[in-house]
Design a protein around this motif. Structure first.
Motif, PDB file in Angstrom:
ATOM      1  N   MET A   1       6.280  17.359   1.979  1.00 12.32           N
ATOM      2  CA  MET A   1       7.143  16.385   2.157  1.00 12.32           C
ATOM      3  C   MET A   1       6.639  15.370   2.610  1.00 12.32           C
ATOM      4  N   THR A   2       5.261  15.938   2.977  1.00 15.59           N
ATOM      5  CA  THR A   2       4.896  14.434   4.284  1.00 15.59           C
ATOM      6  C   THR A   2       4.648  12.764   3.586  1.00 15.59           C
ATOM      7  N   THR A   3       4.344  12.365   4.232  1.00 10.58           N
ATOM      8  CA  THR A   3       4.007  10.537   3.851  1.00 10.58           C
ATOM      9  C   THR A   3       2.632  10.730   3.675  1.00 10.58           C
ATOM     10  N   MET A   4       1.918  11.428   4.015  1.00 10.52           N
ATOM     11  CA  MET A   4       0.326  10.622   4.709  1.00 10.52           C
ATOM     12  C   MET A   4      -0.251  11.095   2.766  1.00 10.52           C
ATOM     13  N   LYS A   5       0.526  12.153   1.730  1.00  7.57           N
ATOM     14  CA  LYS A   5      -0.691  11.719   0.383  1.00  7.57           C
ATOM     15  C   LYS A   5       0.325  12.552  -0.385  1.00  7.57           C
ATOM     16  N   PRO A   6       0.305  12.540  -1.261  1.00 10.17           N
ATOM     17  CA  PRO A   6       1.482  11.911  -2.439  1.00 10.17           C
ATOM     18  C   PRO A   6       1.194  13.598  -2.973  1.00 10.17           C
ATOM     19  N   PHE A   7       1.974  13.993  -4.351  1.00  9.41           N
ATOM     20  CA  PHE A   7       2.410  15.382  -4.152  1.00  9.41           C
ATOM     21  C   PHE A   7       0.930  15.964  -4.621  1.00  9.41           C
ATOM     22  N   THR A   8       0.616  17.648  -4.820  1.00  5.05           N
ATOM     23  CA  THR A   8      -0.132  18.131  -5.325  1.00  5.05           C
ATOM     24  C   THR A   8       0.368  18.655  -6.612  1.00  5.05           C
ATOM     25  N   ILE A   9      -0.471  18.703  -8.062  1.00  3.79           N
ATOM     26  CA  ILE A   9       0.342  19.119  -8.891  1.00  3.79           C
ATOM     27  C   ILE A   9       2.050  20.319  -9.158  1.00  3.79           C
ATOM     28  N   ALA A  10       0.836  21.633  -7.883  1.00  2.45           N
ATOM     29  CA  ALA A  10       2.102  22.035  -7.422  1.00  2.45           C
ATOM     30  C   ALA A  10       2.710  22.358  -6.819  1.00  2.45           C
ATOM     31  N   GLU A  11       3.143  21.369  -5.983  1.00  2.00           N
ATOM     32  CA  GLU A  11       3.823  20.639  -4.611  1.00  2.00           C
ATOM     33  C   GLU A  11       5.464  19.917  -6.536  1.00  2.00           C
TER      34      GLU A  11
ATOM     35  N   GLY B   1       0.818  -1.069   0.175  1.00  2.00           N
ATOM     36  CA  GLY B   1      -0.062  -0.206   0.306  1.00  2.00           C
ATOM     37  C   GLY B   1       0.840   1.683  -0.078  1.00  2.00           C
ATOM     38  N   ALA B   2       1.780   1.405  -0.306  1.00  2.00           N
ATOM     39  CA  ALA B   2       3.566   2.406  -0.271  1.00  2.00           C
ATOM     40  C   ALA B   2       3.551   2.113  -1.589  1.00  2.00           C
ATOM     41  N   LYS B   3       3.852   4.128  -2.144  1.00  2.00           N
ATOM     42  CA  LYS B   3       4.207   4.438  -3.556  1.00  2.00           C
ATOM     43  C   LYS B   3       4.533   5.192  -3.107  1.00  2.00           C
ATOM     44  N   VAL B   4       6.031   5.376  -4.426  1.00  2.00           N
ATOM     45  CA  VAL B   4       7.564   6.272  -4.428  1.00  2.00           C
ATOM     46  C   VAL B   4       7.281   7.424  -5.323  1.00  2.00           C
ATOM     47  N   GLU B   5       6.857   8.029  -5.040  1.00  2.00           N
ATOM     48  CA  GLU B   5       6.825   9.104  -5.911  1.00  2.00           C
ATOM     49  C   GLU B   5       8.462  10.369  -6.311  1.00  2.00           C
TER      50      GLU B   5
ATOM     51  N   ASP C   1       4.364   7.681  -0.262  1.00  2.00           N
ATOM     52  CA  ASP C   1       2.718   8.158  -0.094  1.00  2.00           C
ATOM     53  C   ASP C   1       2.598   7.015   0.381  1.00  2.00           C
ATOM     54  N   LEU C   2       1.651   6.949   1.841  1.00  2.00           N
ATOM     55  CA  LEU C   2       2.127   5.762   2.505  1.00  2.00           C
ATOM     56  C   LEU C   2       0.839   5.664   3.030  1.00  2.00           C
ATOM     57  N   SER C   3       0.266   6.406   2.194  1.00  2.00           N
ATOM     58  CA  SER C   3      -1.277   7.098   2.327  1.00  2.00           C
ATOM     59  C   SER C   3      -2.330   4.922   2.475  1.00  2.00           C
ATOM     60  N   GLY C   4      -1.833   4.745   1.396  1.00  2.00           N
ATOM     61  CA  GLY C   4      -2.301   3.112   0.807  1.00  2.00           C
ATOM     62  C   GLY C   4      -2.411   2.440   1.823  1.00  2.00           C
ATOM     63  N   LEU C   5      -1.429   2.565   1.830  1.00  2.00           N
ATOM     64  CA  LEU C   5      -0.906   1.312   3.578  1.00  2.00           C
ATOM     65  C   LEU C   5      -1.411   1.801   5.162  1.00  2.00           C
ATOM     66  N   HIS C   6      -1.677   3.661   5.159  1.00  2.00           N
ATOM     67  CA  HIS C   6      -2.697   4.035   6.237  1.00  2.00           C
ATOM     68  C   HIS C   6      -4.049   3.302   6.234  1.00  2.00           C
ATOM     69  N   GLU C   7      -4.437   3.223   5.439  1.00  2.00           N
ATOM     70  CA  GLU C   7      -6.113   2.749   5.132  1.00  2.00           C
ATOM     71  C   GLU C   7      -5.709   1.263   5.320  1.00  2.00           C
ATOM     72  N   LYS C   8      -5.035   0.531   4.098  1.00  2.00           N
ATOM     73  CA  LYS C   8      -4.793  -0.704   4.898  1.00  2.00           C
ATOM     74  C   LYS C   8      -4.920  -1.443   6.495  1.00  2.00           C
ATOM     75  N   LEU C   9      -4.376  -0.999   7.178  1.00  2.00           N
ATOM     76  CA  LEU C   9      -3.921  -0.387   8.619  1.00  2.00           C
ATOM     77  C   LEU C   9      -4.704  -0.206   9.852  1.00  2.00           C
ATOM     78  N   ALA C  10      -6.046   0.330   8.987  1.00  2.00           N
ATOM     79  CA  ALA C  10      -6.992   0.939   9.253  1.00  2.00           C
ATOM     80  C   ALA C  10      -6.107   2.241  10.428  1.00  2.00           C
ATOM     81  N   LEU C  11      -4.839   2.932  10.048  1.00  2.00           N
ATOM     82  CA  LEU C  11      -4.710   4.202  10.651  1.00  2.00           C
ATOM     83  C   LEU C  11      -5.015   5.509  10.160  1.00  2.00           C
ATOM     84  N   LYS C  12      -5.347   6.158  11.144  1.00  2.00           N
ATOM     85  CA  LYS C  12      -6.709   6.911  10.876  1.00  2.00           C
ATOM     86  C   LYS C  12      -4.841   8.075  11.153  1.00  2.00           C
TER      87      LYS C  12
END
Length: 807
Positions: free
Chosen positions: A666-676, A399-403, A642-653
């Motif tokens: 640079m937070t791992t809670m979400k992917p980059f926005t277009i501007a970022e 559930g992790a993604k590297v950007e 981006d660890l948002s998918g892992l958080h969802e799998k683990l029900a980690l809020k």
């Protein structure tokens, strides 16, 4: 330490001791040397500071011939690594014999000064001197290659005679050499704290060194008594005699002496031929730690230079090389092979024995006269391979993604985390590198074994080989165990054309220390070798428990500071074995090196000097690389996890609160926005532009040309030489030769930095590393986590996309 010595001297000059008398100890038997010019175990008695300059193990015995009697008076002295122990017995007519023990030690307290301390115990003597304890200190300093001074202060504890304190005895010495080591003249003044200079006793000494190994000596004192003598060296032993006489010519006694040392000296006779035994196993370190306690490993760089030295050493006639589980990089193997080839070019024989023979050890051995493998073994001559690992699928399951964002189609390091297979550019690059390395691998083996290239390729496709198959195919010349090669009959079997004789053997480790003892006062110039080996990391990035070797700005600054602190440093050779790493750390290292303008800096690239490793190589004025060195990789990448998918799998809020448009970039809670993503890529582009402009300026090439050579492309040294990214094809020794020629250095020492001097190295690895493993599971998840940590530090990375290892 030096200030303490100066204060002590000032105190002794200014202090007068009341109610004191001279301590008149016998001077017979032990032959005289000036306190400023003493060299050898004699320093134990004469000036203990001199022991710091005599780094050898030495044993000497001496005896007196007087009035027809021999050895009624005699003595002996032993020295080792700056320490000396001595004993002497002096026959005293009609009284108790004089028996004395002496313990001395010397150390350097600066580049031009040495300090020594000795304890003298008179066990038996005529009544007044019986059971006396004396403390003495010595100083020795060099003003320049022609002048040296010495001071010896004896009886510092003011021992008592008849309840009266005795005076401190002082000896001041000055020596002069008008023309090298051929001729030395010296004067010593003897006085006590209550003696005025006009009443001092003087001894004037002269030593002549007409041919190597022969020394003729003469002296005269204030009372016109005189002494003549000689010393003759025979490599590791010496003999001599000193005859003293009154001013009227009457004989006062003759001292005969004999000694031996563990190091070679200038000798009057020709040295016997020797066989060099060179054992190389595993992966020799280019800059191993040198503990105060424990075994010291030989540096790979010293190993290379020792083989070159042996090639020019008339006493080394042949070499047996043992390669066991060799695990060098390809470029290091190329350097080692070149060193052996140079040895062979001097008409000297080489037998190479391969234990656990693999591709790399066979490549090195192929230049030798004979290759021997064990009777039961497997020659793994199978060619080259490259393996790549991709984590994208694994991360998706987690559930992790590297950007990751990159500059350049060939900056493919990001693919390890973002793709499941190689891109077209990556495949093209890897195949091009393997083609280059394989062609070199095959061509060198073919030349070394007098085979055609096609024949070698066919043989490689038939590998691996049993010992018998390898022998039948002509890949090896014989089968034998390593210990059998010390048997003359076995050697004759492999060299029937030579009449083999039993000759002395010396190991490469012993040969490293087997330098000619020099009594020259002229300090050799130094080429400082700074070793940059490992990943480029910011300061403090490594764990305190880890054993990983990193290249950090702080470590490189320390290395540069250590090198420049030595006033004999005439040039710096930056030895790079780094695939790069953190971009800004590489910039700091470049800045530190580029700021140095005191001495010139040359670069020697080892196995790899790519990306960030190539970045700080730009501080060098001349760049050397081996044909197989991996270099270039001018490019940059960076991103986040981006660890948002892992958080969802683990029900980690998790909740995120921001102030500022890019605060959460640079937070791992979400992917980059277009501007970022655009902002991040803008900074990557700026860093890449700075990188290629820096290279363009230092390589005197247009920015567009560097950009074309960049884009993450990796080159082998032979290609980099053609496209202008380096200056010369050559290894470590070639870079040293260039510096020596450029700086007009006919003779020099090599000092390797950073100087790592732990107190002790425990066998079996680091204690901290062992403790750390207690808290690590070593699973695949841990490995992936370790890789991901690299991407979660808000760093930009200038690192080559893969590591190449050749078995």
């Amino acid at each position: 330490m030096r200030n303490t010595i100066y204060v002590l001297l000032a105190f002794l000059f200014l202090t007068q001791i009341s109610s004191a008398q001279r301590l008149d100890l016998p001077e017979e038997l032990f032959y005289y040397q000036p306190a400023a010019a003493v060299f050898g175990s004699e320093a134990t008695w004469i000036n203990p500071a001199g022991l710091s300059l005599y780094r050898a193990s030495d044993a000497q015995v001496f005896a007196e011939f007087y009035k027809g009697d021999f050895a009624k008076s005699w003595g002996t002295v032993f020295t080792r690594d700056g320490f000396g122990i001595a004993y002497r017995k002096i026959n005293v007519e009609n009284d108790t014999d004089f028996k004395e023990y002496l313990f001395s030690g010397g150390m350097q307290v600066g580049q031009d000064m040495s300090f020594g301390l000795s304890y003298q115990y008179i066990k038996e003597a005529p009544e007044l001197y019986n059971k006396k304890h004396l403390w003495n200190i010595g100083l020795l300093g060099t003003l320049n290659p022609q002048y040296r001074w010495g001071i010896v202060l004896s009886n510092l504890n003011n021992s008592t005679i008849d309840n009266i304190k005795t005076e401190v005895e002082m000896r001041y010495s000055l020596a002069y050499r008008p023309s090298g080591t051929k001729f030395t003249i010296a004067v010593d003044a003897f006085l006590s704290t209550k003696t005025k200079w006009r009443n001092a006793d003087f001894i004037y000494n002269a030593t002549f060194n007409p041919i190597p190994g022969l020394y003729v000596n003469g002296l005269i004192d204030s009372e016109k008594n005189f002494e003549i003598g000689f010393r003759v060296n025979f490599f590791k032993s010496f003999i001599g005699a000193r005859r003293t006489a009154h001013k009227n010519g009457h004989h006062r006694g003759t001292t005969l002496f004999y000694g031996s040392t563990n190091k070679r000296q200038e000798s009057i006779v020709k040295e016997k031929k020797r066989r060099l035994l060179t054992n190389i196993s595993g992966q020799p370190n280019e800059n191993p730690s040198k503990p105060f306690i424990g075994r010291q490993q030989q540096s790979y760089l010293h190993l290379l230079t020792d083989i070159y030295r042996a090639a020019d050493d008339d006493s080394i006639d042949e070499m047996i090389v043992s390669l066991k589980k060799l695990s060098l990089g390809f470029a290091q193997a190329e350097e080692l092979r070149a060193a052996l080839k140079n040895f062979k070019s001097k008409k000297k024989r080489i037998i190479c024995h391969l234990s656990y023979p693999n591709n790399l050890s066979y490549y090195v051995a192929s230049v030798c006269d004979k290759i021997i493998i064990p009777p039961v073994s497997q020659l793994r001559l199978v060619g080259l391979k490259a393996e790549l690992t991709f984590f994208a699928g694994t991360l998706e399951k987690l559930g992790a993604k590297v950007e990751l964002l990159k500059i350049g189609d060939y900056k493919t390091a990001a693919e390890t985390f973002t793709q499941e297979t190689s891109s077209k550019a990556n495949k093209e690059q890897i195949n091009r590198l393997l083609d280059n390395l394989y062609e070199q691998f095959v061509a060198d083996i073919a030349l070394g074994r007098s085979l055609s290239v096609d024949k070698v390729k066919k043989l490689i496709d038939q590998g691996p080989f049993t010992s018998t198959d390898a022998l039948d195919a002509g890949l090896v010349d014989g089968v034998a165990y390593l210990d059998e090669l010390q048997n003359i009959e076995v050697l004759r079997e492999y060299y029937p054309e030579f009449e083999y004789k039993s000759i002395p053997e010396i190991t490469i480790a012993a040969y490293h220390a087997d330098t000619i003892l020099s009594h020259s006062w002229e300090k050799k110039p130094v080429i400082a070798v700074i070793v940059a080996q490992g990943e480029v990391q910011p300061d403090g990035a490594s764990s305190m428990f880890g054993s990983k070797s990193d290249v950090t700005p702080a470590l490189m600054k320390i290395s540069l500071r250590q090198a420049m602190a030595n006033r004999q440093t005439k040039a710096i050779l930056l030895r790079i074995n780094s695939p790069g790493g953190a971009a800004l750390a590489g910039e700091e290292i470049y800045h530190a090196f580029n700021k140095n303008s005191a001495v010139p800096m040359t670069v020697s690239m080892g196995n790899v000097a790519a990306s960030g490793g190539y970045y700080f190589a730009m501080a060098g004025t001349k760049l050397f690389a081996n044909r197989s060195t991996i270099t270039g990789s001018i490019g940059i990448f960076g991103g986040k996890v981006d660890l948002s998918g892992l958080h969802e799998k683990l029900a980690l809020k998790k909740e995120l609160y921001l102030r500022g448009k890019y605060a959460g970039m640079m937070t791992t809670m979400k992917p980059f926005t277009i501007a970022e993503r655009e902002k991040y890529f803008y900074h990557l582009s700026s860093m890449y532009s700075h990188f290629i402009e820096l290279v363009a300026e230092n390589r005197a090439l247009p920015v567009d040309s560097i950009d074309n050579l960049g884009q993450g492309r990796v080159w082998v040294g032979s290609e980099a030489n053609q496209n202008g990214l380096i200056d010369e094809i050559g290894g470590f020794k070639d870079a040293l030769d260039y510096i020596a020629y450029n700086e007009n250095l006919s003779c020099y020492n090599i000092e390797i930095y950073p100087q790592k001097r732990p107190f002790i190295i425990l066998p079996g690895g680091s204690l901290f590393s062992s403790m750390a493993h207690l808290f690590q599971s070593g699973s695949v998840v841990d490995f992936v986590d370790e890789k991901l940590k690299l991407l979660n530090t808000e760093q930009f990375y200038t690192r080559m996309p893969f590591d190449i290892s050749i078995e």
